[in-house]
Design an enzyme around this catalytic site. Structure first.
Site, PDB file in Angstrom:
ATOM      1  N   SER A 430       0.825  -1.224   0.000  1.00  0.00           N
ATOM      2  CA  SER A 430       0.000   0.000   0.000  1.00  0.00           C
ATOM      3  C   SER A 430       0.852   1.264   0.000  1.00  0.00           C
ATOM      4  CB  SER A 430      -0.947  -0.006   1.208  1.00  0.00           C
ATOM      5  OG  SER A 430      -1.928  -1.010   1.066  1.00  0.00           O
ATOM      6  N   SER A 557      -2.918  -8.255  -5.899  1.00  0.00           N
ATOM      7  CA  SER A 557      -2.584  -7.158  -4.979  1.00  0.00           C
ATOM      8  C   SER A 557      -3.768  -6.202  -4.822  1.00  0.00           C
ATOM      9  CB  SER A 557      -1.336  -6.401  -5.455  1.00  0.00           C
ATOM     10  OG  SER A 557      -1.450  -6.048  -6.807  1.00  0.00           O
ATOM     11  N   ASN A 560      -6.215  -8.059  -2.377  1.00  0.00           N
ATOM     12  CA  ASN A 560      -5.790  -8.424  -1.019  1.00  0.00           C
ATOM     13  C   ASN A 560      -4.804  -7.500  -0.319  1.00  0.00           C
ATOM     14  OD1 ASN A 560      -7.259 -10.915  -0.928  1.00  0.00           O
ATOM     15  ND2 ASN A 560      -5.755 -11.783  -2.320  1.00  0.00           N
ATOM     16  N   TYR A 561      -4.034  -6.701  -1.063  1.00  0.00           N
ATOM     17  CA  TYR A 561      -2.919  -5.995  -0.418  1.00  0.00           C
ATOM     18  C   TYR A 561      -2.936  -4.476  -0.552  1.00  0.00           C
ATOM     19  CZ  TYR A 561      -0.875 -10.603   0.181  1.00  0.00           C
ATOM     20  OH  TYR A 561      -0.665 -11.902   0.557  1.00  0.00           O
ATOM     21  N   LEU A 562      -3.726  -3.929  -1.473  1.00  0.00           N
ATOM     22  CA  LEU A 562      -3.737  -2.484  -1.678  1.00  0.00           C
ATOM     23  C   LEU A 562      -4.967  -1.869  -1.017  1.00  0.00           C
ATOM     24  CD1 LEU A 562      -2.643  -2.328  -5.432  1.00  0.00           C
ATOM     25  CD2 LEU A 562      -1.236  -1.932  -3.394  1.00  0.00           C
TER      26      LEU A 562
END
Length: 602
Positions: A430, A557, A560-562
């Site tokens: 992020s 991403s 799940n990750y950003l």
């Protein structure tokens, strides 16, 4: 949950297995450290190692749903396979498993020895000891495969009306399972379908590939509903649910043991767009944002421990450094029957090579058997420490032999409440997106702004090692794009010639069919040229992005990750329609992030 594993790019023969003699030595050298199996990071993953605990308090007050939908019973087709050249009679149960293998004839799985051996072992159990079929080499599944091809062709030949009628009938049957009522509010269920029986594919070189996934029955399934709520009707006559629970501290609606790995569990949860999932997502990203307040102290702490005389402390420090800088997963010890994948704590001597003066080469199979191959420059003290961890250890031995995931996670939680390797990954993903978008976005065309976002997204995917294989259609897509660009350039060049003639008042001549061109004023021709040049610019940009991203998976991403608030705020600041970045499912999943302030920074 409830869908077959999809193929992902994997590496072959990346992790070299040690000879048996070496393995014996390793066992003697290793200390007996018991490591606990931990649950996969995401509460909403398809498979979990253990049933989730309370998760910290009440999640709902009332919960009603209709359970799950089961695949239809098997319909025998009666097509006989051949054994030693002769047709063979099979019972419906035997035929079903034979058909599972036959339909995979044109896939690479049907050529893999592990897949074949596991399939044949499980099929032989169903055939029984006295069956004529004894050797796989004498089996010929071609008649069943040809039947399968004919059935596929029949489906292709169906009219659009027939296909529509089938879709509507399916939706009608599934409608009641699609929804749950949580705290009086109707919410969508994520995946309410029980996976049909089949042959396990796994990812990469999974040792269980080819094993038979048996049919799941209601007696395998535990249902979770609110107290006083009606128990979902069991859709199979004469069957009943395994157990009914009323646990309002968890968010799953149903679960059962994975048919391949009995210690894993399959879950039914609410859809990603539900309020419960939205709240969970928001909490996850807020926890990662809190890492900003601790990250400098954490980095100071592990940098100091690079010099520690205590080897355990040095190993913890280096492992934390790698998780921070390279976004490595923590990793769990694997059983003998699991895919040979590793994470940071389970790196072997073979996976890490020291390249003087201060570079480290990593080569291992990570999650989903995707190869992680990367050479990075590290701090001098880290390089010396890793050199020291290598000393006196044979190939196949643990690099971090005094460390396991339980000990590492306990250390991380001491640094910050709730800190895990996944929090590091989410934070670094992020913060990277936020920094690149803030530094590189300038006033420009919409296409230029989207290209900046794609580049930032690519950087994050590289950090997280989100790879994919080059699509089979990539080359043909690029060829078609080049042909379209060439056609547009030819049209533009012809129009430029016409513009020169129009400015001089000369006739424009004939078109490619030999017909006289209609005379147009110069201004109109200039507009056409400008429109074509815009199209060429867009296609050139599309071509560059497609080529740049051919081996990078951007979706993982984003999902799940950003932190979605970074994207939404950026879109608001730079007047980019959010639909250009998020597809429909992400817009639904991240509804909670849509009212973020345009000046939001991660």
């Amino acid at each position: 949950m409830g869908e077959s594993s999809k193929g992902k790019p994997s590496a072959k023969n990346v992790v070299k297995k040690s000879p048996a003699s070496t393995k014996k030595n390793i066992k003697k050298m290793k200390r007996k450290v018991k490591t606990k199996k931990t649950m996969k990071n995401s509460q909403f993953s398809k498979t979990m190692k253990v049933p989730p605990g309370s998760g910290g308090g009440q999640k709902w007050t009332t919960l009603e749903h209709n359970g799950v939908i089961f695949p239809p019973p098997y319909k025998p087709h009666g097509v006989k396979m051949l054994y030693n050249g002769q047709p063979v009679d099979l019972t419906p149960e035997q035929e079903e498993v034979a058909t599972m293998f036959a339909v995979m004839k044109d896939t690479e799985y049907a050529t893999m020895q592990t897949f074949i051996d596991n399939f044949f072992t499980d099929w032989r159990k169903i055939l029984g000891k006295n069956h004529i079929i004894k050797k796989f080499e004498l089996c010929d599944f071609t008649p069943i495969y040809e039947w399968h091809l004919r059935e596929k062709e029949k489906k292709k030949q169906m009219t659009s009306e027939e296909k529509k009628a089938l879709r509507e009938e399916k939706l009608k049957q599934e409608d009641k399972y699609m929804w749950a009522v949580v705290n009086g509010v109707k919410e969508k269920v994520g995946n309410f379908r029980v996976e049909p029986p089949g042959l396990f594919r796994g990812r990469g070189k999974h040792p269980k590939m080819g094993k038979l996934k048996r049919r799941i029955k209601p007696s395998d399934i535990t249902i979770n509903i609110g107290r006083g709520a009606p128990v979902p009707e069991c859709p199979i006559p004469g069957e009943s649910w395994k157990e009914i629970k009323h646990d309002n501290t968890v968010t799953w609606l149903a679960f059962w043991n994975d048919p391949i790995s009995q210690k894993d569990f399959k879950y039914v949860f609410l859809a990603a767009s539900s309020s419960l999932k939205g709240q969970s997502d928001k909490e996850k990203y807020e926890k990662s944002r809190k890492l900003k307040d601790h990250i400098q102290n954490i980095r100071d702490n592990y940098t100091k421990d690079f010099r520690s005389k205590d080897e355990t402390k040095r190993q913890i420090a280096v492992a934390t450094y790698l998780i921070d800088k390279l976004a490595l997963r923590a990793g769990n010890e694997k059983d003998d029957d699991e895919a040979e994948t590793v994470g940071c704590c389970t790196l072997k001597i073979d996976n890490v090579t020291c390249l003087p003066p201060n570079k480290i080469q990593f080569d291992f199979l990570g999650k989903d058997s995707i190869r992680y191959f990367n050479t990075v420059e590290v701090e001098e003290l880290v390089y010396k420490a890793i050199e020291g961890f290598h000393r006196g250890k044979p190939p196949g031995y643990d690099l971090f032999d005094k460390l396991d995931t339980t000990r590492l996670n306990a250390h991380l939680k001491d640094l910050m409440p709730g800190l895990t390797a996944k929090v590091f990954r989410t934070y670094n993903a992020s913060i990277t997106l936020d920094d690149i978008l803030h530094k590189e976005t300038e006033d420009g065309t919409l296409l230029e702004k989207i290209a900046v976002y794609q580049r930032a997204n690519k950087e994050v995917a590289i950090i997280c090692n989100h790879q994919r294989s080059v699509s089979k259609s990539h080359e043909s897509q690029m060829t078609r794009l080049n042909e379209k660009i060439d056609d547009l350039k030819a049209q533009r060049d012809e129009l430029k010639v016409d513009l020169g003639k129009a400015k001089k008042g000369k006739p424009l001549g004939n078109d490619k069919d030999g017909k006289p061109k209609k005379n147009s004023p110069p201004e109109q021709i200039e507009k056409k040229i400008a429109a074509i040049e815009t199209k060429i610019e867009k296609m050139e940009m599309d071509k560059k992005i497609k080529e740049d991203l051919k081996t990078v998976a951007l979706g993982t991403s984003k999902i799940n990750y950003l932190d979605p608030r970074i994207t939404v705020a950026w879109c608001k600041r730079h007047e980019v329609p959010i639909e250009k970045i998020f597809n429909k499912s992400l817009l639904a999943k991240f509804g909670w992030a849509m009212d973020v302030d345009p000046e939001f920074r991660f």
